[in-house]
Design a protein around this motif. Structure first.
Motif, PDB file in Angstrom:
ATOM      1  N   GLY A 343      -0.326 -83.090   5.901  1.00  0.00           N
ATOM      2  CA  GLY A 343      -1.566 -83.741   5.404  1.00  0.00           C
ATOM      3  C   GLY A 343      -2.643 -82.895   4.733  1.00  0.00           C
ATOM      4  N   ASP A 344      -3.631 -83.849   4.329  1.00  0.00           N
ATOM      5  CA  ASP A 344      -4.665 -83.194   3.642  1.00  0.00           C
ATOM      6  C   ASP A 344      -5.732 -82.598   4.650  1.00  0.00           C
ATOM      7  OD1 ASP A 344      -6.780 -82.516   2.023  1.00  0.00           O
ATOM      8  OD2 ASP A 344      -6.393 -84.130   0.479  1.00  0.00           O
ATOM      9  N   PRO A 345      -6.289 -81.241   4.491  1.00  0.00           N
ATOM     10  CA  PRO A 345      -7.169 -81.020   5.543  1.00  0.00           C
ATOM     11  C   PRO A 345      -8.542 -81.692   5.335  1.00  0.00           C
ATOM     12  CG  PRO A 345      -5.937 -79.035   4.533  1.00  0.00           C
ATOM     13  CD  PRO A 345      -5.739 -80.221   3.722  1.00  0.00           C
ATOM     14  N   ARG A 346      -8.757 -82.383   4.138  1.00  0.00           N
ATOM     15  CA  ARG A 346     -10.017 -83.147   3.846  1.00  0.00           C
ATOM     16  C   ARG A 346     -10.007 -84.396   4.898  1.00  0.00           C
ATOM     17  NH1 ARG A 346      -9.649 -83.082  -2.615  1.00  0.00           N
ATOM     18  NH2 ARG A 346      -7.473 -83.541  -1.722  1.00  0.00           N
ATOM     19  N   ARG A 347      -8.775 -84.815   5.230  1.00  0.00           N
ATOM     20  CA  ARG A 347      -8.809 -85.758   5.857  1.00  0.00           C
ATOM     21  C   ARG A 347      -8.376 -85.701   7.611  1.00  0.00           C
ATOM     22  NH1 ARG A 347      -6.554 -87.218   1.015  1.00  0.00           N
ATOM     23  NH2 ARG A 347      -7.651 -89.118  -0.121  1.00  0.00           N
ATOM     24  N   GLY A 348      -8.508 -84.716   7.996  1.00  0.00           N
ATOM     25  CA  GLY A 348      -8.381 -83.871   9.386  1.00  0.00           C
ATOM     26  C   GLY A 348      -8.592 -82.557   9.410  1.00  0.00           C
ATOM     27  N   ARG A 349      -8.405 -81.906  10.673  1.00  0.00           N
ATOM     28  CA  ARG A 349      -8.246 -80.764  10.753  1.00  0.00           C
ATOM     29  C   ARG A 349      -7.323 -79.726  10.619  1.00  0.00           C
ATOM     30  NH1 ARG A 349     -11.110 -80.636  17.130  1.00  0.00           N
ATOM     31  NH2 ARG A 349     -12.884 -82.067  16.678  1.00  0.00           N
ATOM     32  N   LEU A 350      -7.418 -78.807   9.853  1.00  0.00           N
ATOM     33  CA  LEU A 350      -6.378 -77.894   9.380  1.00  0.00           C
ATOM     34  C   LEU A 350      -5.763 -77.098  10.739  1.00  0.00           C
ATOM     35  CD1 LEU A 350      -4.845 -76.277   7.123  1.00  0.00           C
ATOM     36  CD2 LEU A 350      -6.503 -74.554   7.211  1.00  0.00           C
ATOM     37  N   ALA A 351      -4.453 -77.196  10.717  1.00  0.00           N
ATOM     38  CA  ALA A 351      -3.641 -76.367  11.656  1.00  0.00           C
ATOM     39  C   ALA A 351      -3.116 -75.151  10.970  1.00  0.00           C
ATOM     40  CB  ALA A 351      -2.570 -77.518  12.270  1.00  0.00           C
ATOM     41  N   LEU A 352      -3.887 -74.211  11.096  1.00  0.00           N
ATOM     42  CA  LEU A 352      -3.656 -72.929  10.516  1.00  0.00           C
ATOM     43  C   LEU A 352      -2.295 -72.533  10.842  1.00  0.00           C
ATOM     44  CD1 LEU A 352      -4.534 -70.784   8.441  1.00  0.00           C
ATOM     45  CD2 LEU A 352      -5.765 -69.605  10.566  1.00  0.00           C
ATOM     46  N   ILE A 353      -1.920 -72.146  12.105  1.00  0.00           N
ATOM     47  CA  ILE A 353      -0.771 -71.479  12.438  1.00  0.00           C
ATOM     48  C   ILE A 353       0.481 -72.308  12.134  1.00  0.00           C
ATOM     49  CG2 ILE A 353       0.635 -70.861  14.452  1.00  0.00           C
ATOM     50  CD1 ILE A 353      -1.859 -69.015  14.166  1.00  0.00           C
ATOM     51  N   GLU A 354       0.477 -73.582  12.285  1.00  0.00           N
ATOM     52  CA  GLU A 354       1.429 -74.531  11.759  1.00  0.00           C
ATOM     53  C   GLU A 354       1.684 -74.402  10.080  1.00  0.00           C
ATOM     54  OE1 GLU A 354      -0.625 -75.236  13.889  1.00  0.00           O
ATOM     55  OE2 GLU A 354       0.261 -75.752  15.725  1.00  0.00           O
ATOM     56  N   THR A 355       0.477 -74.084   9.541  1.00  0.00           N
ATOM     57  CA  THR A 355       0.605 -74.036   8.080  1.00  0.00           C
ATOM     58  C   THR A 355       1.236 -72.967   7.485  1.00  0.00           C
ATOM     59  OG1 THR A 355      -1.402 -75.500   7.735  1.00  0.00           O
ATOM     60  CG2 THR A 355      -0.843 -74.013   6.094  1.00  0.00           C
ATOM     61  N   LEU A 356       0.954 -71.603   8.339  1.00  0.00           N
ATOM     62  CA  LEU A 356       1.320 -70.307   8.024  1.00  0.00           C
ATOM     63  C   LEU A 356       2.969 -70.439   8.501  1.00  0.00           C
ATOM     64  CD1 LEU A 356      -1.293 -67.941   9.377  1.00  0.00           C
ATOM     65  CD2 LEU A 356      -0.569 -68.644   6.882  1.00  0.00           C
ATOM     66  N   ARG A 357       3.537 -71.116   9.482  1.00  0.00           N
ATOM     67  CA  ARG A 357       4.631 -71.188   9.862  1.00  0.00           C
ATOM     68  C   ARG A 357       5.673 -72.077   8.967  1.00  0.00           C
ATOM     69  NH1 ARG A 357       3.699 -72.804  14.682  1.00  0.00           N
ATOM     70  NH2 ARG A 357       4.020 -70.880  15.793  1.00  0.00           N
ATOM     71  N   ALA A 358       4.863 -72.940   8.293  1.00  0.00           N
ATOM     72  CA  ALA A 358       5.617 -73.700   7.247  1.00  0.00           C
ATOM     73  C   ALA A 358       5.985 -72.864   5.753  1.00  0.00           C
ATOM     74  CB  ALA A 358       4.910 -75.077   7.010  1.00  0.00           C
ATOM     75  N   ALA A 359       4.862 -72.029   5.655  1.00  0.00           N
ATOM     76  CA  ALA A 359       4.892 -71.339   4.352  1.00  0.00           C
ATOM     77  C   ALA A 359       5.658 -70.157   4.525  1.00  0.00           C
ATOM     78  CB  ALA A 359       3.605 -71.032   3.981  1.00  0.00           C
ATOM     79  N   ALA A 360       5.658 -69.494   5.988  1.00  0.00           N
ATOM     80  CA  ALA A 360       6.502 -68.175   5.978  1.00  0.00           C
ATOM     81  C   ALA A 360       7.870 -68.132   5.289  1.00  0.00           C
ATOM     82  CB  ALA A 360       6.327 -67.735   7.176  1.00  0.00           C
ATOM     83  N   PRO A 361       8.752 -68.966   5.603  1.00  0.00           N
ATOM     84  CA  PRO A 361      10.145 -68.691   5.327  1.00  0.00           C
ATOM     85  C   PRO A 361      10.370 -68.641   3.593  1.00  0.00           C
ATOM     86  CG  PRO A 361      10.056 -70.414   6.842  1.00  0.00           C
ATOM     87  CD  PRO A 361       8.739 -70.194   6.425  1.00  0.00           C
ATOM     88  N   TRP A 362       9.342 -69.162   2.908  1.00  0.00           N
ATOM     89  CA  TRP A 362       9.502 -69.297   1.241  1.00  0.00           C
ATOM     90  C   TRP A 362       8.976 -68.023   0.805  1.00  0.00           C
ATOM     91  CZ3 TRP A 362      13.034 -72.928   0.805  1.00  0.00           C
ATOM     92  CH2 TRP A 362      12.881 -74.093   1.793  1.00  0.00           C
ATOM     93  N   GLN A 363       8.323 -67.239   1.520  1.00  0.00           N
ATOM     94  CA  GLN A 363       7.649 -66.165   0.501  1.00  0.00           C
ATOM     95  C   GLN A 363       8.495 -65.262  -0.229  1.00  0.00           C
ATOM     96  OE1 GLN A 363       4.133 -66.136   0.720  1.00  0.00           O
ATOM     97  NE2 GLN A 363       4.902 -68.105   1.702  1.00  0.00           N
ATOM     98  N   ARG A 364       9.450 -64.948   0.052  1.00  0.00           N
ATOM     99  CA  ARG A 364      10.326 -64.133  -0.933  1.00  0.00           C
ATOM    100  C   ARG A 364      10.769 -64.669  -2.038  1.00  0.00           C
ATOM    101  NH1 ARG A 364      15.538 -60.962   2.009  1.00  0.00           N
ATOM    102  NH2 ARG A 364      14.326 -59.348   3.092  1.00  0.00           N
ATOM    103  N   LEU A 365      10.867 -66.164  -2.009  1.00  0.00           N
ATOM    104  CA  LEU A 365      11.036 -66.919  -3.276  1.00  0.00           C
ATOM    105  C   LEU A 365       9.609 -67.184  -4.201  1.00  0.00           C
ATOM    106  CD1 LEU A 365      13.636 -69.814  -2.073  1.00  0.00           C
ATOM    107  CD2 LEU A 365      14.072 -67.677  -3.135  1.00  0.00           C
ATOM    108  N   ARG A 366       8.533 -67.185  -3.170  1.00  0.00           N
ATOM    109  CA  ARG A 366       7.366 -67.480  -4.194  1.00  0.00           C
ATOM    110  C   ARG A 366       6.482 -66.149  -4.617  1.00  0.00           C
ATOM    111  NH1 ARG A 366       4.711 -71.613   0.291  1.00  0.00           N
ATOM    112  NH2 ARG A 366       6.382 -73.389  -0.098  1.00  0.00           N
ATOM    113  N   ARG A 367       6.987 -64.851  -4.092  1.00  0.00           N
ATOM    114  CA  ARG A 367       6.233 -63.861  -4.315  1.00  0.00           C
ATOM    115  C   ARG A 367       6.773 -63.312  -5.722  1.00  0.00           C
ATOM    116  NH1 ARG A 367       6.212 -60.875   1.420  1.00  0.00           N
ATOM    117  NH2 ARG A 367       4.458 -62.033   2.340  1.00  0.00           N
ATOM    118  N   GLY A 368       6.057 -62.669  -6.525  1.00  0.00           N
ATOM    119  CA  GLY A 368       6.541 -61.842  -7.707  1.00  0.00           C
ATOM    120  C   GLY A 368       6.560 -60.100  -7.162  1.00  0.00           C
ATOM    121  N   GLU A 369       7.244 -59.560  -8.307  1.00  0.00           N
ATOM    122  CA  GLU A 369       7.822 -58.234  -7.761  1.00  0.00           C
ATOM    123  C   GLU A 369       6.469 -57.362  -7.532  1.00  0.00           C
ATOM    124  OE1 GLU A 369      10.181 -56.357  -7.707  1.00  0.00           O
ATOM    125  OE2 GLU A 369      11.707 -58.245  -7.944  1.00  0.00           O
ATOM    126  N   GLY A 370       6.448 -56.587  -6.352  1.00  0.00           N
ATOM    127  CA  GLY A 370       5.285 -55.975  -5.807  1.00  0.00           C
ATOM    128  C   GLY A 370       4.163 -56.664  -5.486  1.00  0.00           C
TER     129      GLY A 370
END
Length: 576
Positions: A343-370
């Motif tokens: 959901g949109d944090p502007r329409r509710g309370r941000l769930a920080l840990i759950e947001t980080l948990r959703a983003a963590a598995p994709w970091q290798r694909l999203r990050r650039g070199e270094g």
């Protein structure tokens, strides 16, 4: 192995509770238990005894209220995943409880989704996790201890879990004074090695008893048979006997009973008749006579009057609801968190840990070199899911007319004051409406202030006519306003029912009685829950008729002090 004293002949109470703890400790994952008990020394002593009886090293965990799925089932180990840049799994509470017991305080408040996930783990003995880029399976053979603190059928342990728990135990009737003489728990090592033989007719007999008790669940007789085997092992028997089946009936089947169908006509007997002797015209003993024999063996362990109450249509061990917990849970912008969703944090309370948990598995694909930063996309954002239990407003409508003053207005005031304190403990909102003379007055608007409520009650005068219709209408108007505010109103009407002032303010008993009945029907049509307390010295037909028109419960004020009246009101409280 020397035979232990037969534990099924013990009287009801703490000894039965200790027996239940021993049976659960023998096979936690195969039994499970629902314990109806409010917090206190008896419940803590029982939990300590269960802990002492479990095998050394067996884990004992507690299920937090509102636990999230990843904490219960397992999921992504967020710190390890962020450090390594790849998904790392961690075990949940169910997997960490493998081989021991998981205690669930306030089990009646478990959400249906959480209950379903626990039930699935109990059925399979494993927990499977496949999300957030991870896939894992953990063993989860867990004994479930469900602590039921509910106040009524509206607050009961979720059916999927209650059905899977073998033993149902009620500790509310156990007095704390009996704990002082509690013996030390015995060792169950020898009992765990015993494998009693199950006679062919045992399952058929337990099924017959379940049918006689009106139990529809197919699990109940199977669980009863398992408890009978454990009871035989506890007593050192190599073969299941009648005392073992009797214990299983008392601990597993009887608490689930919802009817009683004796084979013979007449009132139910707490000690069922023995089967006819061999050669009698009735023929050989069948499942029905076996059921009577086993019920007779269980009679010493059954609560007094249980079969009679079942024959009258009463459910055993049911608590009547408290007003403060009758409100239903509803989606809200504030309240208790019950997970997260995209959901949109502007329409509710941000769930920080759950947001980080959703983003963590994709970091290798999203990050650039270094690149060392964390990249979060809008698809990763999670917001809190919140629920808020609806509040309850208890509206006291008190007859302060001359007839009430001549009867027992002072006693009614004492009862209301005791009930006010009870409402304060449950964090109810309370309101006070008084009717006398030619109309009704709102002496106290809905509030949680016990001091204000007591002050308004103390200043309540007595005398004048009985404008009963005006009092009911005023209480109904206030109840409607509370419903519009999202609260659940309950009206407690204290009156002798002898109306003599009509809705228009004119005197006349016939017209006043008709107006009162009309106002009562309007209250019932609006769906307002109510209780009519007859304050007359002798029960009045007028008050009974008023309760019937209001679709409310009727209670005659007992010939005693305010404390007894308070207890009677709690017992007759309307369902939630």
């Amino acid at each position: 192995m020397s035979a232990a004293p037969d534990p099924v002949g013990i009287e009801a109470g703490w000894s039965r509770a200790c027996l239940a703890a021993a049976l659960v400790a023998l096979d936690p994952a195969g039994t499970g238990i629902v314990v109806r008990a409010r917090p206190g020394p008896v419940r803590e002593a029982w939990l300590a005894r269960l802990h002492a009886l479990l095998p050394a090293g067996a884990p004992v965990t507690r299920l937090p209220a509102g636990i999230a799925d990843d904490a219960l089932l397992g999921g992504l180990d967020l710190p390890a995943t962020l450090r390594s840049g790849r998904p790392v799994a961690q075990a949940g509470l169910l997997a960490r409880s493998h081989g021991g017991v998981m205690v669930a305080p306030m089990a009646e408040r478990l959400g249906p989704a959480t209950a379903a996930r626990i039930a699935q783990a109990l059925d399979t003995g494993t927990v499977e996790v496949a999300r957030d880029g991870i896939s894992a399976r953990h063993p989860a053979q867990v004994g479930l201890v469900l602590l039921d603190e509910g106040e009524g059928e509206d607050e009961a342990v979720p059916a999927p879990l209650a059905d899977r728990a073998a033993i149902h135990l009620d500790l509310d009737a156990v007095p704390p004074r009996g704990l002082a003489a509690t013996p030390q728990p015995p060792s169950l090592a020898e009992a765990r090695a015993v494998r009693p033989i199950v006679p062919e007719e045992a399952a058929e007999t337990l099924c017959a008893v379940a049918a006689r008790l009106g139990i529809a669940s197919l699990r109940a007789p199977l669980l009863a048979l398992r408890v009978a085997r454990l009871h035989a092992a506890l007593a050192g028997r190599e073969r299941i006997a009648d005392p073992d089946l009797g214990a299983a009936v008392a601990l597993v089947l009887a608490p689930r009973g919802c009817a009683w169908a004796p084979d013979h006509a007449g009132a139910p007997d707490e000690s069922p008749a023995a089967p006819p002797p061999d050669g009698d015209a009735a023929g050989p003993a069948g499942p029905a006579s076996e059921a009577d024999r086993i019920l007779a063996a269980a009679a010493a362990s059954l609560p007094p009057g249980l079969l009679a109450r079942l024959a009258a249509g009463e459910r055993p061990g049911s608590r009547l609801p408290g007003a403060g917990r009758s409100g239903a849970a509803a989606a809200a912008q504030r309240g208790r968190p019950v997970g997260a969703r995209p959901g949109d944090p502007r329409r509710g309370r941000l769930a920080l840990i759950e947001t980080l948990r959703a983003a963590a598995p994709w970091q290798r694909l999203r990050r650039g070199e270094g690149e060392a930063g964390l990249r979060v996309t809008p698809e990763d954002l999670r917001i809190r899911r919140l629920i808020q239990r609806r509040e309850t407003t208890t509206i006291f409508a008190v007859d302060a007319s001359g007839s009430a003053a001549l009867e027992r207005l002072a006693e009614a005031k004492g009862a209301v004051e005791s009930l006010l304190a009870d409402c304060y403990v449950r964090r109810d909102r309370v309101a006070l409406v008084a009717f006398r003379g030619k109309g009704a007055d709102l002496l106290l608007a809905p509030t949680r202030s016990l001091v204000r409520a007591k002050r308004a009650l103390a200043s309540l005068p007595g005398g004048g006519g009985t404008p009963l219709a005006a009092g009911i209408a005023a209480a109904g108007k206030l109840a409607a306003a509370e419903r519009r505010g999202g609260r659940s109103p309950v009206v407690l009407l204290l009156t002798d029912g002898r109306a003599n002032i009509a809705r228009s303010g004119q005197p006349g008993r016939a017209l006043a009685a008709a107006d009162a009945l009309a106002a009562a029907r309007v209250l019932a049509a609006e769906g307002t829950r109510a209780l009519v307390i007859d304050t007359a010295a002798r029960p009045q037909d007028a008050a009974r008729a008023l309760a019937a028109a209001m679709a409310a419960r009727y209670l005659a004020m007992p010939q005693a002090d305010a404390a007894r009246l308070t207890r009677a009101v709690r017992e007759a409280a309307p369902p939630g």
